[in-house]
Design a protein around this motif. Structure first.
Motif, PDB file in Angstrom:
ATOM      1  N   UNK A 168     -44.040  -5.811  19.881  1.00 28.86           N
ATOM      2  CA  UNK A 168     -43.305  -4.746  20.581  1.00 28.86           C
ATOM      3  C   UNK A 168     -41.799  -4.982  20.569  1.00 28.86           C
ATOM      4  N   UNK A 238     -38.641 -14.948  20.760  1.00 31.79           N
ATOM      5  CA  UNK A 238     -37.582 -15.185  21.761  1.00 31.79           C
ATOM      6  C   UNK A 238     -37.176 -13.898  22.478  1.00 31.79           C
ATOM      7  N   UNK A 239     -37.324 -12.766  21.812  1.00 32.97           N
ATOM      8  CA  UNK A 239     -36.818 -11.434  22.200  1.00 32.97           C
ATOM      9  C   UNK A 239     -35.410 -11.278  21.609  1.00 32.97           C
ATOM     10  N   UNK A 241     -32.754 -10.011  22.838  1.00 31.62           N
ATOM     11  CA  UNK A 241     -31.670 -10.340  23.771  1.00 31.62           C
ATOM     12  C   UNK A 241     -31.437 -11.844  23.824  1.00 31.62           C
ATOM     13  N   UNK A 242     -32.528 -12.614  23.813  1.00 32.88           N
ATOM     14  CA  UNK A 242     -32.384 -14.074  23.854  1.00 32.88           C
ATOM     15  C   UNK A 242     -31.792 -14.574  22.537  1.00 32.88           C
ATOM     16  N   UNK A 246     -27.615 -16.865  21.824  1.00 30.36           N
ATOM     17  CA  UNK A 246     -27.293 -18.186  21.290  1.00 30.36           C
ATOM     18  C   UNK A 246     -26.487 -18.123  19.987  1.00 30.36           C
ATOM     19  N   UNK A 255     -36.808 -25.017  19.511  1.00 31.04           N
ATOM     20  CA  UNK A 255     -37.025 -25.596  20.851  1.00 31.04           C
ATOM     21  C   UNK A 255     -38.214 -24.969  21.547  1.00 31.04           C
ATOM     22  N   UNK A 256     -38.491 -23.707  21.207  1.00 29.80           N
ATOM     23  CA  UNK A 256     -39.556 -22.984  21.896  1.00 29.80           C
ATOM     24  C   UNK A 256     -40.901 -23.087  21.192  1.00 29.80           C
TER      25      UNK A 256
ATOM     26  N   UNK B 125     -31.236 -22.694  30.662  1.00 28.77           N
ATOM     27  CA  UNK B 125     -31.337 -22.224  29.272  1.00 28.77           C
ATOM     28  C   UNK B 125     -30.102 -22.632  28.463  1.00 28.77           C
ATOM     29  N   UNK B 132     -37.754 -25.268  26.525  1.00 27.63           N
ATOM     30  CA  UNK B 132     -37.807 -23.836  26.830  1.00 27.63           C
ATOM     31  C   UNK B 132     -39.190 -23.439  27.335  1.00 27.63           C
ATOM     32  N   UNK B 180     -38.429 -19.623  29.237  1.00 28.89           N
ATOM     33  CA  UNK B 180     -38.095 -18.688  28.141  1.00 28.89           C
ATOM     34  C   UNK B 180     -38.493 -17.252  28.499  1.00 28.89           C
ATOM     35  N   UNK B 183     -36.114 -15.922  31.141  1.00 30.95           N
ATOM     36  CA  UNK B 183     -34.821 -15.610  30.527  1.00 30.95           C
ATOM     37  C   UNK B 183     -34.880 -14.272  29.785  1.00 30.95           C
ATOM     38  N   UNK B 184     -35.943 -14.082  28.957  1.00 30.33           N
ATOM     39  CA  UNK B 184     -35.978 -12.840  28.170  1.00 30.33           C
ATOM     40  C   UNK B 184     -36.202 -11.626  29.070  1.00 30.33           C
ATOM     41  N   UNK B 187     -32.838 -10.882  30.687  1.00 30.36           N
ATOM     42  CA  UNK B 187     -31.869 -10.295  29.753  1.00 30.36           C
ATOM     43  C   UNK B 187     -32.269  -8.899  29.294  1.00 30.36           C
ATOM     44  N   UNK B 188     -33.558  -8.579  29.457  1.00 35.68           N
ATOM     45  CA  UNK B 188     -34.067  -7.304  28.960  1.00 35.68           C
ATOM     46  C   UNK B 188     -33.462  -6.116  29.714  1.00 35.68           C
ATOM     47  N   UNK B 189     -33.356  -4.993  29.004  1.00 33.87           N
ATOM     48  CA  UNK B 189     -32.801  -3.784  29.612  1.00 33.87           C
ATOM     49  C   UNK B 189     -33.813  -3.145  30.569  1.00 33.87           C
ATOM     50  N   UNK B 347     -43.640  -4.317  32.264  1.00 31.04           N
ATOM     51  CA  UNK B 347     -43.045  -4.063  30.935  1.00 31.04           C
ATOM     52  C   UNK B 347     -43.341  -2.643  30.465  1.00 31.04           C
TER      53      UNK B 347
END
Lengths: 371, 404
Positions: A168, A238-239, A241-242, A246, A255-256, B125, B132, B180, B183-184, B187-189, B347
């Motif tokens: 997605x 990661x998505x 945005x993530x 970086x 790392x993930x 992060x 992560x 992780x 964080x995502x 950061x998500x809209x 989501x």
């Protein structure tokens, strides 16, 4: 005897020359502009890179015994040749900034945060100078092994991250519009620019000139296959945005990643396997810059200018990377314009000049063959 | 000349290859296995509790070997205006270099979470030492207390929480939240973060005073906290969390217990095996709605009343009862999150964006206001496919004889 490398080695050099920066630093830059569409920008850049590679191979084929600089000298004389050599030198000098950013950011930020930048610059200086002293063949052989480590890294990363993959995140496509996705591809074009100008310098050393085109495209094709996995996984795991957060998104990806509970944190695996690719970038940038310097000074052997060239390039690498903001600004700004400008402009200029001075070039080639 | 040059080059290379730059010796490290974050005593300050493993005492023995402390962990507390400041404070009284790479869990106190955890997300992060995939939990207890509570068979509490998540997949009472993911989502809209919740619960019986029943507190997975951006705005109880997890994770199993139709005082339990959960967005004019469909194959794992998979009537009754219960469970959670907490932890924004990117652009900035108004229809389809080992009903033979 003239140094020659096999077509397979040429292909390996192309793959390694692109890989190290393209999988992480480039993807981070693109994600900041187009989010989850980074994989589309990567594909678009590969097509554009393929066209430039085709142009370079076409130009060199007209005079297979000389590189872009030699051909320029034949067309418009010694001083034009020197000008082209100077442009080539400036190109690789500028390229060394982002190459060292990739090298330093991976190692310093994720492994040795307390080590001084100078240490990494010194290591690149020593390793690079030592390698290019032995010539392109040694680097090309190393690049062959580099391809196998790239394959190993890709497989391991895929195993370690597919379970977390969310398709997605890649939908919908062209979120920022088609033109912005194409525009974002300029960051990956810079990686292809390094490979094409390198090809413009080393193609005369590649053994079988009939298969140059085929091998050049095969190198690009494999390069694309090895690279495209990264933006897809970075966005999907990661998505977007993530990824955009970086500077080196591939290390964040590493790392993930994890296989089960006991094999995790791939940073070490990542650095071990991608080391040959980044070293190839360092060495080939140094080699091509040295060859350009040799031709500016009119020397017979580039080895005499290895040290001054390496000092200039590494001093620049140090200055650029001493300030992270300066480094990222350069690789996302000036470097884009320099690299694409030279990678497109220089072969095109030589192509056009060769067209206008066709007879002169032919005469020079016949005279050369008669000798 | 060449020989001298090569010699010098070799010497310089040897110096570079020693690997001394930035080195850290293992016996100079204090390995942090869990970290707790509370509000500090002063305003806008942090209290960081680090649980550090004592390698010599954490070898798997519960007793104290001679010459050692018998305490597998050392728990220390630092304070500061920022997390970094508080962590630096720790190094003023630890004899070793505090090393975060083996940290298993970040525990955040709920009072702090209500004020915002953006700084926590940023710090953990940004730092290259941390993993992560570190678990993140919130707790109504003091994070410092939770971090130092030895739980289960593990000697190190951080390891215990890690294993609670690793092997707690079957209980479905708390989501698997890693730094992780948080964080995502942050950061998500469209999506909002949620974090697993843990509490301390008296569930362990003392070996010395078994007659007193469970008196020893252990870390217990207890639902989830839902966030609006970085602020905790609500809590989902353990029984409400499974519905949230259906939206955000791939659940492997789950148990549903319903009363028997013939004997309502007894129950029948099924285990959900293959679950397919799909959310489909719809757009009619400017009306957004979603259909959430759960298809599950279940197996009967326990029957307090007569049940045979061969009896189609019993099977249909059971399927309907399970469907009804699951539907209610999902609707309760959806209602709570949508109407009460008004935060899209499901989501749904992302799902809608995927299918209607054009319309999403018009509402993206207002999604926070649109989300509570969208219609979410839930449908559940359950099929009983297995009854484990038993084929016949478990009835008393004597009763059957007497009936005969």
């Amino acid at each position: 005897m003239k140094v020659q490398i096999s077509n397979g080695m040429f292909m390996a050099l192309i793959i390694n020359m692109i890989y190290a920066k393209a999988i992480g630093v480039t993807q981070g830059s693109m994600a900041r502009e187009v989010g989850g569409d980074i994989w589309i920008s990567t594909l678009i850049a590969t097509i554009q890179g393929g066209m430039i590679m085709f142009l370079v191979i076409f130009v060199i084929r007209r005079m297979p015994e000389g590189d872009l600089i030699d051909q320029s000298a034949r067309i418009l004389g010694k001083w034009f040749g020197k000008l082209v050599a100077l442009i080539t030198f400036i190109f690789f000098l500028a390229a060394y900034g982002p190459v060292m950013s990739t090298f330093v950011f991976h190692l310093k930020d994720y492994f040795l945060p307390e080590a001084p930048i100078l240490l990494f610059i010194l290591a690149a200086f020593l390793l690079g100078s030592y390698a290019i002293y032995f010539g392109v063949e040694v680097i090309a052989r190393m690049a062959l092994i580099g391809v196998f480590s790239i394959i190993a890294l890709n497989i391991l990363l895929m195993l370690g991250s597919l379970s977390e993959f969310d398709i997605r995140e890649l939908r919908p496509t062209f979120q920022m519009g088609f033109l912005r996705t194409v525009w974002a591809s300029r960051h990956h074009n810079t990686d292809w620019a390094m490979a094409t100008i390198m090809a413009g310098i080393i193609l005369p050393m590649v053994a079988n000139k009939e298969t140059w085109g085929k091998m050049g495209f095969a190198g690009m094709g494999y390069g694309m296959v090895f690279i495209i996995m990264w933006p897809i996984l970075e966005a999907g795991v990661l998505s977007p945005e993530t990824t955009a957060q970086y500077i080196v998104s591939c290390m964040q990806m590493a790392r993930s990643a994890h296989i089960g509970y006991f094999i995790h944190r791939y940073e070490m695996i990542m650095v071990a396997f991608f080391a040959l690719s980044i070293l190839t970038q360092i060495m080939m940038s140094l080699l091509c810059a040295s060859v350009a310097m040799q031709k500016i000074l009119g020397l017979k052997d580039y080895r005499k200018v290895i040290l001054p060239t390496a000092i200039i390039l590494n001093a620049f690498g140090y200055w650029i990377n001493f300030d992270k903001n300066r480094a990222v600004d350069f690789l996302e700004g000036w470097w884009v314009y320099i690299s694409i400008g030279v990678a497109v402009g220089l072969p095109f200029l030589i192509l056009v000049m060769g067209f206008f001075f066709k007879k002169k070039l032919k005469k020079e080639i016949v005279a050369e063959e008669a000798k | 000349m060449k020989r001298y040059l090569n010699g010098s080059l070799l010497l310089i290379t040897i110096l570079l290859l020693t690997g001394c730059a930035g080195k850290r010796e293992l016996n100079d490290l204090a390995l942090v296995t869990a970290v707790g974050i509370d509000k500090g005593e002063e305003e806008n300050s942090f209290k960081v509790t680090a649980q550090i493993a004592r390698p010599a005492d954490a070898r798997g023995q519960t007793g104290a070997p001679s010459g050692q402390t018998g305490e597998p962990i050392l728990t220390i507390v630092g304070q500061g205006e920022s997390l970094f400041d508080a962590i630096r404070d720790l190094s003023s009284f630890t004899t070793r270099n505090v090393f975060w790479a083996h940290n298993q869990v970040i525990v955040i106190n709920e009072d702090l979470a209500k004020e915002g955890i953006a700084q926590v997300i940023d710090f953990f992060t940004r730092n290259p030492e941390l993993r992560m995939r570190t678990w993140v939990v919130i707790t109504p207890e003091k994070a410092s207390t939770l971090v130092s509570t030895v739980t289960g068979l593990e000697l190190i509490p951080g390891e215990a929480v890690n294993k609670l998540f690793r092997y707690g997949e079957i209980s479905n009472v708390a989501p698997n939240t890693q730094i992780l993911d948080i964080q995502s989502a942050y950061l998500s809209q469209s999506s909002q973060p949620f974090i697993a919740r843990v509490t301390l619960k008296e569930v362990m019986v003392s070996n010395k005073k078994p007659e007193k029943g469970p008196t020893i507190k252990q870390v217990d997975l207890a639902g989830a906290g839902v966030f609006q951006e970085d602020r905790l705005v609500g809590i989902l109880k353990p029984e409400e969390t499974r519905a949230l997890m259906l939206f955000t994770e791939r659940l492997k199993s789950g148990v549903v217990t319903t009363p028997c139709k013939s004997k309502p005082e007894r129950t029948i339990s099924v285990e959900l095996r293959d679950q397919m959960f799909q959310v489909t967005p719809h757009l009619k004019g400017s009306q957004i709605s979603f259909t959430a469909e759960l298809d599950a194959f279940v197996m009967v794992v326990e029957a307090g009343c007569s049940f045979s998979i061969d009896n189609q009537e019993q099977v249909t009754e059971l399927e309907q009862a399970v469907e009804k219960k699951l539907k209610k469970e999902i609707e309760t959670t959806v209602n709570k999150v949508q109407k009460e907490y008004k935060t899209d932890v499901f989501e749904l924004g992302k799902v809608f964006h995927n299918d209607y990117p054009g319309y999403w652009k018009q509402i993206a900035d207002d999604w926070e206001e649109v989300f509570p108004t969208v219609d979410i229809k839930v449908s559940v389809n359950v099929e009983v496919k297995d009854s484990v080992l038993l084929w016949e009903e478990t009835n008393s033979g004597k009763k059957e004889n007497s009936a005969n």
